[in-house]
Design a protein around this motif. Structure first.
Motif, PDB file in Angstrom:
ATOM      1  N   VAL A  46     -22.220 -11.185  20.976  1.00 50.36           N
ATOM      2  CA  VAL A  46     -23.110 -10.214  21.633  1.00 50.36           C
ATOM      3  C   VAL A  46     -23.292  -8.989  20.739  1.00 50.36           C
ATOM      4  CG1 VAL A  46     -23.351  -8.657  23.608  1.00 50.36           C
ATOM      5  CG2 VAL A  46     -22.633 -11.029  23.969  1.00 50.36           C
ATOM      6  N   ASP A  49     -25.515  -9.939  17.944  1.00 58.19           N
ATOM      7  CA  ASP A  49     -26.886 -10.078  18.434  1.00 58.19           C
ATOM      8  C   ASP A  49     -27.549  -8.712  18.572  1.00 58.19           C
ATOM      9  OD1 ASP A  49     -29.163 -11.461  19.444  1.00 58.19           O
ATOM     10  OD2 ASP A  49     -28.498 -11.053  21.496  1.00 58.19           O
ATOM     11  N   ARG A  53     -30.615  -7.479  16.295  1.00 58.02           N
ATOM     12  CA  ARG A  53     -31.839  -7.232  17.042  1.00 58.02           C
ATOM     13  C   ARG A  53     -32.368  -5.812  16.831  1.00 58.02           C
ATOM     14  NH1 ARG A  53     -34.192  -9.776  21.701  1.00 58.02           N
ATOM     15  NH2 ARG A  53     -32.744 -11.484  21.459  1.00 58.02           N
ATOM     16  N   GLN A  64     -28.605 -16.601  21.808  1.00 65.52           N
ATOM     17  CA  GLN A  64     -28.541 -16.038  23.154  1.00 65.52           C
ATOM     18  C   GLN A  64     -28.130 -17.094  24.179  1.00 65.52           C
ATOM     19  OE1 GLN A  64     -32.365 -14.222  23.734  1.00 65.52           O
ATOM     20  NE2 GLN A  64     -31.759 -12.335  22.710  1.00 65.52           N
ATOM     21  N   GLN A  67     -24.492 -17.766  23.953  1.00 64.81           N
ATOM     22  CA  GLN A  67     -23.707 -16.719  24.607  1.00 64.81           C
ATOM     23  C   GLN A  67     -23.497 -17.033  26.088  1.00 64.81           C
ATOM     24  OE1 GLN A  67     -25.665 -12.958  23.862  1.00 64.81           O
ATOM     25  NE2 GLN A  67     -25.550 -13.255  21.647  1.00 64.81           N
TER      26      GLN A  67
END
Length: 190
Positions: A46, A49, A53, A64, A67
């Protein structure tokens, strides 16, 4: 070894059963501890990410989805570990006032007559859910998503089955200790 396992009057079958149950109990504990490492992996994914991002404006649908797949695995396996560690939800406002023997009897009843049948029923009901996904070779509907969605769906009945398994182990250990005239502290290794 506990005093129950070293009693000279104990039958070999009971001793073997207790050793087997304790081994299964330790196995569940190892599985739960191993699953805890998935939590670290999830946190790192996370964080990565978010970093990718918002800093580099790059994202991945597959990452995603992975996750939430990891979160599902953590939740389904952790339920049995939580039960094994005696950290499950219970109405302690009543339970704490019972005698140790009454608590042990209540634990046996709940484990063997409520938890096991209900978890096995839920696991059985979910099998069609997994089979349907497998037969359709279901994958992510999103472009770039993960294939083989039935793999993650298989953790639903597996999670329920693991809770049932732990209910059997816990209930039998409590039943044996109750029949041997010992409190549930024997189950906990004290």
């Amino acid at each position: 070894m506990t005093t129950m396992e070293t009693d000279r009057g104990s039958q070999p079958f009971v001793l073997g059963l207790v050793r087997c149950l304790r081994g299964l109990d330790r196995g569940m504990e190892r599985l739960g501890r191993a699953t805890a490492w998935l939590t670290l992996a999830l946190v790192l994914m996370v964080a990565g990410d978010v970093l990718f991002r918002y800093v580099w404006h790059v994202g991945s649908v597959a990452e995603q989805e992975l996750q939430w797949h990891l979160l599902a695995v953590i939740a389904m396996i952790s339920a049995s570990y939580t039960f094994q560690q005696n950290e499950h939800v219970r109405v302690d406002i009543f339970y704490q006032h019972y005698s140790p023997r009454a608590r042990q009897i209540l634990d046996i009843i709940i484990s063997l007559l409520i938890v096991v049948p209900s978890m096995l029923f839920l696991a059985w009901m979910c099998l069609d859910f997994v089979y349907q996904s497998w037969s359709l070779n279901e994958g992510s509907p999103d472009p770039g998503g993960l294939p083989a969605r039935y793999v993650i769906k298989a953790f639903v009945p597996l999670g329920f089955a693991l809770v049932a398994w732990q209910g059997i182990v816990r209930g039998l250990i409590d039943l044996i200790t109750l029949m041997a005239g010992r409190s549930s502290e024997v189950r906990d290794g004290t």
